[in-house]
Design an enzyme around this catalytic site. Sequence first.
Site, mmCIF file in Angstrom:
data_model
loop_
_atom_site.group_PDB
_atom_site.id
_atom_site.type_symbol
_atom_site.label_atom_id
_atom_site.label_comp_id
_atom_site.label_asym_id
_atom_site.label_seq_id
_atom_site.Cartn_x
_atom_site.Cartn_y
_atom_site.Cartn_z
ATOM 1 N N CYS A 142 -41.472 56.464 6.001
ATOM 2 C CA CYS A 142 -42.157 55.948 7.188
ATOM 3 C C CYS A 142 -43.557 56.535 7.337
ATOM 4 O O CYS A 142 -44.409 56.316 6.485
ATOM 5 C CB CYS A 142 -41.293 56.153 8.430
ATOM 6 S SG CYS A 142 -41.796 55.084 9.823
ATOM 7 N N HIS A 233 -36.355 53.385 7.575
ATOM 8 C CA HIS A 233 -35.601 54.613 7.844
ATOM 9 C C HIS A 233 -34.146 54.432 7.405
ATOM 10 O O HIS A 233 -33.223 54.448 8.235
ATOM 11 C CB HIS A 233 -35.636 54.947 9.341
ATOM 12 C CG HIS A 233 -36.885 55.629 9.797
ATOM 13 N ND1 HIS A 233 -37.178 56.938 9.494
ATOM 14 C CD2 HIS A 233 -37.927 55.175 10.538
ATOM 15 C CE1 HIS A 233 -38.327 57.279 10.031
ATOM 16 N NE2 HIS A 233 -38.811 56.221 10.674
ATOM 17 N N GLU A 235 -32.365 56.531 6.218
ATOM 18 C CA GLU A 235 -31.625 57.757 6.522
ATOM 19 C C GLU A 235 -31.080 57.777 7.948
ATOM 20 O O GLU A 235 -30.226 58.608 8.281
ATOM 21 C CB GLU A 235 -32.504 58.983 6.282
ATOM 22 C CG GLU A 235 -33.440 59.365 7.408
ATOM 23 C CD GLU A 235 -34.688 58.490 7.507
ATOM 24 O OE1 GLU A 235 -35.536 58.758 8.382
ATOM 25 O OE2 GLU A 235 -34.821 57.525 6.715
#
Length: 310
Positions: A142, A233, A235
């Site tokens: 990001c 994102h 994660e």
Amino acid sequence: MPVKVNSQLPAVKILEADNIFVMDEARAAQQDIRTLKILVVNLMPRKMVTETQLLALLSNTPLQINVDFLHMMTHKSKNITQNHLDTFYKSFDDIKADYYDGMIVTGAPVENLAFEAVDYWDELHQILDWSRTHVYSTLHICWGAQAGLYARYGIPKHPLAQKLWGVYHQTVENPKHVLFRGFDDDFVAPHSRSTETYASDLPHDFEILSYGETSGLSLVVKKNLREIYSFGHLEYDRMTLDFEYQRDKAEFGEEVVPDAYYPNDDPTQRPRMTWSSAASLFFSNWLNYAVYQDTPYDLRELAKYEYFNL
């Protein structure tokens, strides 16, 4: 196989509760193999949440991994105790003589600032310069992706008309690429940003691996896989976007619901987790194909690689 971290890190208890194996230092010392060394430059404000998210994904591989966390000495963290940083984090001075198989640079909620206006920009820039001779493959996430492209190539970020916020469909542009081995033709990923990078600004030796009709660039890589830039994102866990929604609602009175996140766009309902398999596979592929397969056994050899001396 496990990741190896300080056994007192709070994230360890959370991971063990989810049956994710984390190895302590004593057991790891008995292993007669060279572990992969991964450095996480954690720029996110909720550091303990990000630690847990990344460790869960890094553990889903047959490789043993030693993880170091790095924080910015030129920035005062507001959402974590100094004791936590002193105990579980290192400074750049602590690690600048070391070498790493891989590095992760996280996102940060500073995208509306000019890069040079970020208080730790000079320190981060120094770390990115250092990584050219001390890290084999770096994964930028990001804002970390935008920062990496700007620091390395002068590529700017551009403001969006409105915040990109939610879970979006992404294409797999090259199904045969090693980072997308095992993927379906498309997948979904969370995004949370107010700026974007233009494909037309990318250097000629970059490849676009994933794109979203709404989200734009999703994943781009330097063709030798030494640099990987993810604008989403993957994660994030199930409740991260919900936390951001509740935070903005409480602080700013904003009631903009993240796209395609809550069932029926109803924030009173539990969000659906639709990207975990893609996230797990992507991080495993990065560790296996971009890091493990090519990293020299003696990491000191990194400085001799032609790539790092360009």
